[in-house]
Design a protein around this motif. Structure first.
Motif, PDB file in Angstrom:
ATOM      1  N   GLU A   1       0.800  -1.081  -0.089  1.00 25.71           N
ATOM      2  CA  GLU A   1      -0.077   0.062   0.101  1.00 25.71           C
ATOM      3  C   GLU A   1       0.667   1.220  -0.019  1.00 25.71           C
ATOM      4  N   LEU A   2       0.539   2.135  -0.919  1.00 21.29           N
ATOM      5  CA  LEU A   2       1.420   3.501  -1.045  1.00 21.29           C
ATOM      6  C   LEU A   2       1.138   4.281   0.247  1.00 21.29           C
ATOM      7  N   VAL A   3       2.316   4.750   0.820  1.00 19.08           N
ATOM      8  CA  VAL A   3       2.121   5.961   1.763  1.00 19.08           C
ATOM      9  C   VAL A   3       1.410   7.083   1.207  1.00 19.08           C
ATOM     10  N   PRO A   4       0.431   7.610   2.074  1.00 17.49           N
ATOM     11  CA  PRO A   4      -0.074   8.728   1.342  1.00 17.49           C
ATOM     12  C   PRO A   4       0.704   9.937   1.333  1.00 17.49           C
ATOM     13  N   GLY A   5       0.415  10.964   0.283  1.00 15.43           N
ATOM     14  CA  GLY A   5       1.325  11.944  -0.063  1.00 15.43           C
ATOM     15  C   GLY A   5       2.483  11.604  -0.641  1.00 15.43           C
ATOM     16  N   THR A   6       2.665  10.489  -1.350  1.00 14.45           N
ATOM     17  CA  THR A   6       3.942   9.973  -2.056  1.00 14.45           C
ATOM     18  C   THR A   6       4.002  10.779  -3.305  1.00 14.45           C
ATOM     19  N   ALA A   7       4.823  11.285  -3.876  1.00 10.00           N
ATOM     20  CA  ALA A   7       5.018  12.028  -5.004  1.00 10.00           C
ATOM     21  C   ALA A   7       5.272  10.895  -6.311  1.00 10.00           C
ATOM     22  N   PRO A   8       4.924  11.129  -7.685  1.00 12.50           N
ATOM     23  CA  PRO A   8       5.189  10.261  -8.561  1.00 12.50           C
ATOM     24  C   PRO A   8       6.784  10.254  -8.673  1.00 12.50           C
ATOM     25  N   GLY A   9       7.238   9.163  -9.228  1.00 12.52           N
ATOM     26  CA  GLY A   9       8.531   8.971  -9.087  1.00 12.52           C
ATOM     27  C   GLY A   9       9.397   7.554  -9.185  1.00 12.52           C
ATOM     28  N   ARG A  10      10.548   7.305  -9.141  1.00 16.48           N
ATOM     29  CA  ARG A  10      10.962   5.735  -8.908  1.00 16.48           C
ATOM     30  C   ARG A  10      11.361   5.844  -7.429  1.00 16.48           C
ATOM     31  N   TYR A  11      11.184   4.494  -6.990  1.00 15.87           N
ATOM     32  CA  TYR A  11      11.329   4.116  -5.821  1.00 15.87           C
ATOM     33  C   TYR A  11      12.030   3.010  -5.793  1.00 15.87           C
ATOM     34  N   PRO A  12      12.925   2.522  -4.564  1.00 16.79           N
ATOM     35  CA  PRO A  12      13.303   1.088  -4.389  1.00 16.79           C
ATOM     36  C   PRO A  12      12.399   0.439  -3.678  1.00 16.79           C
ATOM     37  N   LEU A  13      12.630  -0.931  -3.978  1.00 14.11           N
ATOM     38  CA  LEU A  13      11.871  -2.089  -3.304  1.00 14.11           C
ATOM     39  C   LEU A  13      12.930  -3.255  -3.033  1.00 14.11           C
ATOM     40  N   THR A  14      13.033  -3.324  -1.745  1.00 12.77           N
ATOM     41  CA  THR A  14      13.938  -4.358  -1.342  1.00 12.77           C
ATOM     42  C   THR A  14      13.217  -5.517  -0.626  1.00 12.77           C
ATOM     43  N   VAL A  15      14.075  -6.657  -0.725  1.00 10.90           N
ATOM     44  CA  VAL A  15      13.608  -7.988   0.116  1.00 10.90           C
ATOM     45  C   VAL A  15      14.633  -8.232   0.608  1.00 10.90           C
ATOM     46  N   ALA A  16      14.539  -8.659   2.022  1.00 14.25           N
ATOM     47  CA  ALA A  16      15.677  -9.319   2.879  1.00 14.25           C
ATOM     48  C   ALA A  16      15.469 -10.824   2.799  1.00 14.25           C
ATOM     49  N   CYS A  17      16.465 -11.553   2.243  1.00 16.81           N
ATOM     50  CA  CYS A  17      16.431 -13.128   1.709  1.00 16.81           C
ATOM     51  C   CYS A  17      17.632 -13.468   2.253  1.00 16.81           C
ATOM     52  N   GLY A  18      17.780 -14.506   3.138  1.00 16.59           N
ATOM     53  CA  GLY A  18      18.956 -15.144   3.611  1.00 16.59           C
ATOM     54  C   GLY A  18      19.736 -13.930   4.429  1.00 16.59           C
ATOM     55  N   GLY A  19      19.308 -13.311   5.038  1.00 15.37           N
ATOM     56  CA  GLY A  19      20.210 -12.068   5.485  1.00 15.37           C
ATOM     57  C   GLY A  19      20.971 -11.013   4.537  1.00 15.37           C
ATOM     58  N   LYS A  20      20.670 -11.059   3.159  1.00 11.74           N
ATOM     59  CA  LYS A  20      21.024 -10.336   2.323  1.00 11.74           C
ATOM     60  C   LYS A  20      19.969  -9.486   1.434  1.00 11.74           C
ATOM     61  N   PRO A  21      20.275  -8.283   1.167  1.00 12.37           N
ATOM     62  CA  PRO A  21      19.398  -7.445   0.423  1.00 12.37           C
ATOM     63  C   PRO A  21      19.303  -7.524  -0.991  1.00 12.37           C
ATOM     64  N   TYR A  22      17.929  -7.451  -1.577  1.00  8.91           N
ATOM     65  CA  TYR A  22      18.073  -7.503  -2.934  1.00  8.91           C
ATOM     66  C   TYR A  22      17.068  -6.477  -3.516  1.00  8.91           C
ATOM     67  N   THR A  23      17.365  -5.737  -4.295  1.00  5.54           N
ATOM     68  CA  THR A  23      16.530  -4.536  -4.723  1.00  5.54           C
ATOM     69  C   THR A  23      16.198  -4.306  -6.123  1.00  5.54           C
ATOM     70  N   THR A  24      15.031  -3.863  -6.377  1.00  4.00           N
ATOM     71  CA  THR A  24      14.559  -3.319  -7.522  1.00  4.00           C
ATOM     72  C   THR A  24      14.115  -2.039  -7.680  1.00  4.00           C
ATOM     73  N   THR A  25      13.436  -1.357  -8.549  1.00  2.37           N
ATOM     74  CA  THR A  25      13.242   0.010  -8.590  1.00  2.37           C
ATOM     75  C   THR A  25      11.882  -0.087  -9.354  1.00  2.37           C
ATOM     76  N   PHE A  26      10.848   0.617  -8.589  1.00  3.64           N
ATOM     77  CA  PHE A  26       9.685   0.592  -9.475  1.00  3.64           C
ATOM     78  C   PHE A  26       8.989   2.097  -9.555  1.00  3.64           C
ATOM     79  N   SER A  27       7.982   2.129 -10.259  1.00  3.86           N
ATOM     80  CA  SER A  27       7.566   3.671 -10.446  1.00  3.86           C
ATOM     81  C   SER A  27       6.155   3.812 -10.013  1.00  3.86           C
ATOM     82  N   VAL A  28       5.982   5.099  -9.346  1.00  5.03           N
ATOM     83  CA  VAL A  28       4.609   5.561  -9.071  1.00  5.03           C
ATOM     84  C   VAL A  28       4.151   6.788  -9.944  1.00  5.03           C
ATOM     85  N   PRO A  29       3.076   6.382 -10.667  1.00  6.87           N
ATOM     86  CA  PRO A  29       2.719   7.315 -11.728  1.00  6.87           C
ATOM     87  C   PRO A  29       1.917   8.401 -10.752  1.00  6.87           C
ATOM     88  N   ALA A  30       1.683   9.643 -11.589  1.00  9.22           N
ATOM     89  CA  ALA A  30       0.788  10.743 -11.360  1.00  9.22           C
ATOM     90  C   ALA A  30      -0.604   9.960 -11.040  1.00  9.22           C
TER      91      ALA A  30
END
Length: 148
Positions: free
Chosen positions: A99-128
């Motif tokens: 769920e998007l945090v209210p007030g989030t501006a459009p743009g690109r943001y990181p999404l990370t999962v902690a797996c086996g004690g290590k972080p793995y990250t991708t980037t996603f976009s939030v449209p206007a």
């Protein structure tokens, strides 16, 4: 004589090539992380936040994913309803509602999962955000306001 020597050299080099190629570097990491999935109706929706009533799901393929140890994080998303197990039509071992945090501006943001004690990250976009309400006095199709 030369022709047979060339054929033998080519055969030897051809057999050695796969060994050299596999030694070129480490295998890619098997962990993947993404926001949403493509469906038959919505194409191109991977790593795009869906505004409105559409559900958003964080997905990760994390071998050995375990409750409490495998978590998603993002500066603009809140996660709930973790599910550990296969996900329909996506290679994933863990999923969670996002769920998007209210007030989030459009743009690109990181999404990370902690797996086996290590972080793995991708980037996603939030449209206007789209206009969610019709302005007062606007013409409406079929109500006769455009009739001459």
């Amino acid at each position: 004589m030369r022709r047979s020597a060339v054929l033998v050299a080519a055969a030897v080099l051809g057999m050695a090539a796969p060994a050299v190629a596999s030694a070129a570097g480490p295998a890619p990491d098997p962990v993947t992380v993404q926001l949403n999935q493509d469906t038959a109706v919505l194409h191109g929706q991977v790593n795009v936040y869906q505004r409105g009533d559409d559900a958003n799901v964080a997905l990760a393929d994390c071998p050995g994913a375990q409750a409490g140890a495998t978590k998603f994080s993002s500066p603009v998303l809140k996660f709930s309803g973790y599910d550990f197990g296969p996900f329909v039509s996506v290679r994933a071992t863990v999923s969670a509602a996002a769920e998007l945090v209210p007030g989030t501006a459009p743009g690109r943001y990181p999404l990370t999962v902690a797996c086996g004690g290590k972080p793995y990250t991708t980037t996603f976009s939030v449209p206007a955000a789209q206009v969610s309400r019709v302005p007062a006095g606007a013409a409406k199709a079929g109500d006769g306001s455009l009739a001459e």
